[in-house]
Design a protein around this motif. Sequence first.
Motif, PDB file in Angstrom:
ATOM      1  N   TYR B1087       0.830  -1.213   0.000  1.00  0.00           N
ATOM      2  CA  TYR B1087       0.000   0.000   0.000  1.00  0.00           C
ATOM      3  C   TYR B1087       0.851   1.245   0.000  1.00  0.00           C
ATOM      4  O   TYR B1087       0.533   2.229  -0.650  1.00  0.00           O
ATOM      5  N   ARG B1088       1.925   1.181   0.744  1.00  0.00           N
ATOM      6  CA  ARG B1088       2.748   2.380   0.813  1.00  0.00           C
ATOM      7  C   ARG B1088       3.379   2.671  -0.540  1.00  0.00           C
ATOM      8  O   ARG B1088       3.575   3.824  -0.910  1.00  0.00           O
ATOM      9  N   ARG B1089       3.713   1.614  -1.250  1.00  0.00           N
ATOM     10  CA  ARG B1089       4.267   1.807  -2.584  1.00  0.00           C
ATOM     11  C   ARG B1089       3.269   2.558  -3.455  1.00  0.00           C
ATOM     12  O   ARG B1089       3.596   3.535  -4.124  1.00  0.00           O
ATOM     13  N   LYS B1090       2.040   2.097  -3.408  1.00  0.00           N
ATOM     14  CA  LYS B1090       0.984   2.736  -4.206  1.00  0.00           C
ATOM     15  C   LYS B1090       0.793   4.176  -3.765  1.00  0.00           C
ATOM     16  O   LYS B1090       0.653   5.089  -4.567  1.00  0.00           O
ATOM     17  N   LYS B1091       0.736   4.335  -2.472  1.00  0.00           N
ATOM     18  CA  LYS B1091       0.453   5.648  -1.912  1.00  0.00           C
ATOM     19  C   LYS B1091       1.578   6.621  -2.250  1.00  0.00           C
ATOM     20  O   LYS B1091       1.334   7.759  -2.663  1.00  0.00           O
ATOM     21  N   VAL B1092       2.804   6.180  -2.081  1.00  0.00           N
ATOM     22  CA  VAL B1092       3.910   7.089  -2.301  1.00  0.00           C
ATOM     23  C   VAL B1092       3.980   7.451  -3.782  1.00  0.00           C
ATOM     24  O   VAL B1092       4.293   8.579  -4.145  1.00  0.00           O
ATOM     25  N   TYR B1093       3.631   6.511  -4.626  1.00  0.00           N
ATOM     26  CA  TYR B1093       3.643   6.802  -6.048  1.00  0.00           C
ATOM     27  C   TYR B1093       2.667   7.917  -6.368  1.00  0.00           C
ATOM     28  O   TYR B1093       2.962   8.877  -7.069  1.00  0.00           O
ATOM     29  N   LYS B1094       1.494   7.819  -5.780  1.00  0.00           N
ATOM     30  CA  LYS B1094       0.457   8.801  -6.044  1.00  0.00           C
ATOM     31  C   LYS B1094       0.818  10.162  -5.443  1.00  0.00           C
ATOM     32  O   LYS B1094       0.737  11.187  -6.109  1.00  0.00           O
ATOM     33  N   ASP B1095       1.258  10.116  -4.197  1.00  0.00           N
ATOM     34  CA  ASP B1095       1.643  11.367  -3.531  1.00  0.00           C
ATOM     35  C   ASP B1095       2.763  12.062  -4.290  1.00  0.00           C
ATOM     36  O   ASP B1095       2.772  13.274  -4.449  1.00  0.00           O
ATOM     37  N   LEU B1096       3.702  11.244  -4.726  1.00  0.00           N
ATOM     38  CA  LEU B1096       4.858  11.796  -5.393  1.00  0.00           C
ATOM     39  C   LEU B1096       4.454  12.452  -6.714  1.00  0.00           C
ATOM     40  O   LEU B1096       4.909  13.546  -7.033  1.00  0.00           O
ATOM     41  N   SER B1097       3.569  11.778  -7.433  1.00  0.00           N
ATOM     42  CA  SER B1097       3.133  12.360  -8.697  1.00  0.00           C
ATOM     43  C   SER B1097       2.473  13.710  -8.453  1.00  0.00           C
ATOM     44  O   SER B1097       2.711  14.676  -9.172  1.00  0.00           O
ATOM     45  N   GLU B1098       1.678  13.759  -7.390  1.00  0.00           N
ATOM     46  CA  GLU B1098       0.988  15.023  -7.108  1.00  0.00           C
ATOM     47  C   GLU B1098       1.960  16.098  -6.650  1.00  0.00           C
ATOM     48  O   GLU B1098       1.915  17.237  -7.106  1.00  0.00           O
ATOM     49  N   ALA B1099       2.856  15.705  -5.759  1.00  0.00           N
ATOM     50  CA  ALA B1099       3.805  16.677  -5.226  1.00  0.00           C
ATOM     51  C   ALA B1099       4.678  17.225  -6.343  1.00  0.00           C
ATOM     52  O   ALA B1099       5.018  18.404  -6.376  1.00  0.00           O
ATOM     53  N   GLN B1100       5.029  16.323  -7.268  1.00  0.00           N
ATOM     54  CA  GLN B1100       5.888  16.770  -8.338  1.00  0.00           C
ATOM     55  C   GLN B1100       5.159  17.738  -9.272  1.00  0.00           C
ATOM     56  O   GLN B1100       5.719  18.709  -9.733  1.00  0.00           O
ATOM     57  N   LYS B1101       3.895  17.456  -9.461  1.00  0.00           N
ATOM     58  CA  LYS B1101       3.102  18.341 -10.304  1.00  0.00           C
ATOM     59  C   LYS B1101       3.079  19.738  -9.694  1.00  0.00           C
ATOM     60  O   LYS B1101       3.216  20.742 -10.387  1.00  0.00           O
ATOM     61  N   GLU B1102       2.937  19.769  -8.387  1.00  0.00           N
ATOM     62  CA  GLU B1102       2.934  21.053  -7.690  1.00  0.00           C
ATOM     63  C   GLU B1102       4.268  21.765  -7.875  1.00  0.00           C
ATOM     64  O   GLU B1102       4.329  22.961  -8.128  1.00  0.00           O
ATOM     65  N   LEU B1103       5.341  21.003  -7.740  1.00  0.00           N
ATOM     66  CA  LEU B1103       6.668  21.599  -7.845  1.00  0.00           C
ATOM     67  C   LEU B1103       6.888  22.173  -9.240  1.00  0.00           C
ATOM     68  O   LEU B1103       7.489  23.232  -9.410  1.00  0.00           O
ATOM     69  N   LYS B1104       6.358  21.447 -10.215  1.00  0.00           N
ATOM     70  CA  LYS B1104       6.576  21.889 -11.583  1.00  0.00           C
ATOM     71  C   LYS B1104       5.798  23.145 -11.918  1.00  0.00           C
ATOM     72  O   LYS B1104       5.935  23.700 -13.006  1.00  0.00           O
TER      73      LYS B1104
END
Lengths: 366, 1108
Positions: B1087-1104
């Motif tokens: 679950y954490r793998r899934k979650k971190v993938y999703k969070d990371l995609s979102e966080a990166q979008k914000e950063l960009k």
Amino acid sequence: MALSEFPDEEMAPSTAAGSLASDALMSVPADLETFATPLDRQTAEYKNKSDRFFVGVSSYREQYAQLYFTRLMSLKQRTLEAMKKLSPKTEVTNALDVEEGVEVVLYGVVYKEMKLKPCILDEYAKESALDSKITSSNFTADDDFLVLEDENARIRLEPEEGVLCPENIVTGVIIAVRGRAQQDGAFVVNAVAYPPAIIQRPMPPPSSEASPAPYIALVSGLEIGSVNDPLRTQLLVDHLCGLLGGGQDQELSARVVRVVIAGNSLAYDKEIPTGAVTAAQRKDISASLRELDLSLSQLAAGVPVDVMPGGWDLSNTCMPQQPLHACLFPGASREAEAAITSRNPAQPSDAMADLGVFGVNSFGWS
Amino acid sequence: MDAKRRFESSQGPNKRPFGGPTPVAPEFLSQEDDEMEEMFLDQSMAQIVDLQAPAVKDVSRWQRPPAPQLNLSTDKITFMQIDIDNIAGDAHPRLTPNTPGPVPIIRVFGVTKAGNSVCAHVHGFEPYFWIPAPAGFSPDDCNAFRQILNGAVGERATAKARTPVYIRRVEIHKKMSLLHYQPDGEQPFLKIVTQLPSHVATARGIVEKGIEVPGRGQQTFQTYESGVLYPLRFMVDCDIVGGNWVEAPAGCYQMHSPKTSHCQYEIDIRWDKLVSHPTEGDYQGMGKLRILSFDIECAGRKGHFPEPELSVCCAVFGGQGHFPEPELSGHFPEPEQDSVIQIASMVTVQGDKSPVIKNVMTLGTCAPIVGAEVLSFDDERDLLKHWSALVRESDPDLIIGYNIMNFDLWYLLQRAEALKVPEFPFFGRMKTCPVRMRDATFSSKAYGTRESKEFTIEGRVPFDLLQAIQRDHKLSSYSLNAVSAHFLGEQKEDVHHSAISELQAGDEQTRRRLAVYCLKDAYLPQRLLDKLLIIYNYIEMARVTGVPLQYLLARGQSIKVYSQLLRKARVKNLLAPHLPGGGSSQGDGVAYEGATVLDAKAGYYDKPIATLDFASLYPSIMMAHNLCYSTLVPPAMAKALDPAHYTKSPTGDVFMKAEKVKGILPEILEELLSARKRAKADMKKTDDPMLKAVLDGRQLALKVSANSVYGFTGATVGKLPCLEISASTTSFGRTMIEQTRNLVQEHYTVANGYENNAEVIYGDTDSVMVNFHCTELSESMRLGAEAAEVITKTFIQPIKLEFEKVYWPYLLISKKRYAGVIWTNPDKYDKIDTKGIETVRRDNCLLVKTLITTCLDKILIERNVQSAVEYVKSTIADLLMNRIDLSLLVVTKGLTQEAENYANKSAHAELAIKMRKRDPVTAPSVGDRIPYVIVKAVKGAKGYEKSEDPIYALEHNIPIDCHHYLEHYLTQPLIRIFEPIMKDVNTLFSGEHTRSISNPTPSADSGIMRFAKVQEKCKGCKTPLKKGEKTLCEHCQGNETDFFLESLSLVNQLEKQHNQLWTQCQRCQGSLTQDVLCTSRDCPIFYRRKKVYKDLSEAQKELKRFDW
């Protein structure tokens, strides 16, 4: 970009390339003519090819296995050649076909089994509440052992005394080993070879014409914000801008076509904190950033500058590190927009291809 | 193997009916049927298939060490027996001459010290039972009675049980009944010897209903020892206990010829010539047992219905010409259709470190694997034939695996039948006997009711680790993954069965990947076996209780006590009555009063609380008061006795004192406990780790056996229930606890010169918690030890009150709910002990467990209530702000039946239905464990409607219903803990920290959001951005650096986590260059793998959003 706009003639250093004695600064200027001639900074053709390391939106879908595999494939040949020099006759095989007792050469990625290596599963271990209080900063133990993995399989290495010490090797290294498999499946290693450095392309001959060869200045570890004396950085900036020293020094400075700041411009403890950034931390970082910004502005006024991220700079953790954002040094970027480039590692310039990295890619493997 | 989940029962052991030591209840298998079936197999299977070993190149590497030639007159054979069964066969011409018709023959299988296998045919042991002799019955009446009974049995015998003679003899012996005190001493009893074991049951039925006794008319009889299984009868009479060493002395045996088994030695011997060695000295060691551990993989077919390759694969491999209709109910492999694609096997010699055989058989080519032999086959039939040959040639004594009973073995047999591989089932030790399977229901109060398959593999013991672990350990999940995480500290890869089919359909490399996985699964049971010392513990348990190894898993506790009782009774010339009703599950519900629990004075105790425990409470009561079947006096008889000769228990039952007649239960208990003492003492003396393990297994077995004696007498559906004994035992226990409390409170008073008045704050079954009101730990320990000694003196030997530990501090919540830090020495605490608190409950999410454990840690060890409160508040705030890791919120429940069949709507069943509507291919089916989270739903939705697949919730941004978690999962446990400590518990759940609640926006591609237009807002102040502004509004522009840093920090943090998670998965799968495939939903990392993938995609979008 020329090094010529000194507002105050009085303060302008003497120039006259090479002809002045080393104590020229302390003496009466001999020749006012030379004195007044400004030195021109050399220039060189510059192409920023680092774009290929720029990751737009990372998908985070790739697994590490691809990386290990590609690296193994690209280093395999060189490593085996190095082994061939050691032991030209021994047959090369792979972990699957090892026969018991026959001396062969194997190659592959090293995996080091370390019991004490922190593991994210520990969070879930039972009674972690009590045990986690005893933490260790040393992750190695006496019973660490090495495993070699090629494209297909793993085999446990049992190095002979002094051949391949587990302490000296980390996971991810590509090696070739010579030895024999034992009955229990372990491989007793009696020789090891590492991939040698790749043969470098020869440097282009210095252009013979009037202008002497240009330089690129590589600087790293400014560590602004640490307890270090800020004078260090200031002297560096002044030197590169040609504000210090006698004619010879200035002439040298003038030959610098570009300054590359190769990482760790901020002090270690200015690393981005994990968790939410507190106001105090933000203030601290901002102060250091302002200082860096100031230095960079001065430098960029005199010479084109490339800033590369390092291990504890304000860039991301995953490889490849992304360029530092311009908003981190607003002053410098405003000052000389074209002069400062924040960029990724690779630097091809003036027919010379070089790869500049801070070295982050060699640690942090697990 | 994913498919196994189908049978991994999710139901835990039943709740204990009483406090304290569980009255272990019995289990029932219809034993007579058992015998009937066994008996006639040999004949029905006589027309057996020609057993041509398939052409395997060089099978010798699989075989046992060669067996030396023996000289019959000078060499003896000593071997450790592990399995005993019986068949009906022709009488041996020399050993049992003049016996017409089929006779029972006992077969003893075992292994010699050198590791050679032995099969001994034991001849001449006759089945029998007892009835009391009618008054005036003389030896001359015996034959007449025999003839009458013989005729009666003959009338009833089924066609299969027809023999020339049914009742061979009737003898008169002087014996006594075990039940009730026998003031008159020995009485004549008739020993009725029958031809075959099954005739015992028939004859019993006849005499119980009534039979004509010559010259005395119709009479009915109580029978004695008529329900004893025939092999057990043999073992009792020969003093053979499960797993001990037996010897065929030189000159007493002959070689069996022609050989009918695959054993290296096959001998014939008379039963009275066989020597049984007591497990002492040289004979306590362990033979070189060969253990086969295996695992199979099957192709899941329906999951890939649309793919044509698979249907080809099915047609070719599966032997099915048509492709089956898709079913919506799941895609569990069916033996009729789905092929067995791989079998990994590993044979280990007990005591050796590495396996002697390690191989994997695959369907289709497979690239080689280091350290394992790969055998590839194109035809599934060949694969099955070879595996069967492997078992025959490697000749294992034990066949182990994980869930093999309900899956692997079952599947293989079914599959072989579907494919028409007639030679497959012949992997037992007898050449002509196929392996047989039948449904069995195992029902026991202690273990609950379980349906399973039972296998008869002659001479080999199938041993399912799943069953052993379910019996011996309480875990939240019994999946192999969870079990190996628990005991071996590693997560196991879990490949979903849809992935299995894909790997199989790939090339030799992907099949190799699967084979490596399969090998690991075959190796894990062996590792568990070694780690948990299961062989030692089970063999020792068999030796101590005297039952064959196989009974330990297939049957419950009562057979063990019964076996000991029979052995003891035989020595004492006593006979155990066969009670009607025993052996069936009627008559349940007779209850008697259980243990007592003193009222808990709830609170938080900052002073040391001394705990006084009765050592082995129930066994010691039974010994002290001589409670036994043979000392129980019927009320009518009691009046005639001198009260000085008997003890009257608090329930009013009367037992003779030991001076008059010594009971045999107390004697069994004494022997068990003194043997345990000896084993413990020996353990200290020895340095040999193997012997230590044996001895430790023994002392544990002895302890468990001693405790189960009480339960045996109380099990109303058991072999020999005697509620007078069990009720008296608990009643003595109750008075003792109360007496202890009174003594402590009377003795330790200020008036008696002690500093403070002692107070008993709680007592349960066999322990009493005393607050001496002293602040010093050492002082409390001294007083505790003293009190234990003083009070022990007031009880009859061997009842002993012991001082063991001090709780300090101690949080007493209510009856059976407490927590405290245990101190056994004044310098260092041992650990936190909790009872009845949500630290281990299986049906909770991890969050509760972590929260409660941490709180207790803070309260009890750090003694910082404030920090515990802070921690709770911050966790609640995190929960409300949706900052809790999703894996901590996942609740998992097993789907035990079709989702529609649940009578009460439940969250996981509803989810199963919902998931099936979404995608029937990946939906869970019966037997799967379903993980779910509770999500927000429309107002007024029922709890069960709010369950959602965690992955689905993550991907679709469905908000977690944090209030549900707070109210249903956290509140009660927290209140329980904090109530004794805090003035106002409600402050935990209200106030500042509960006011920020995060409400994630539903993702853009679902529901109403599809109609919404997203407008970018300023990252700083949330003002809608104007045209041309990308990240920040004009007012926030100045602080760009700060906002950037914040975004960057988040990305970095997540990237680090991402790295840690994936590297762990790499480690777990054991390869750097191959992609991780595991999708184990039992593993929090998934679950954490899934979650971190999703969070990371979102966080990166914000950063960009910042200009680059």
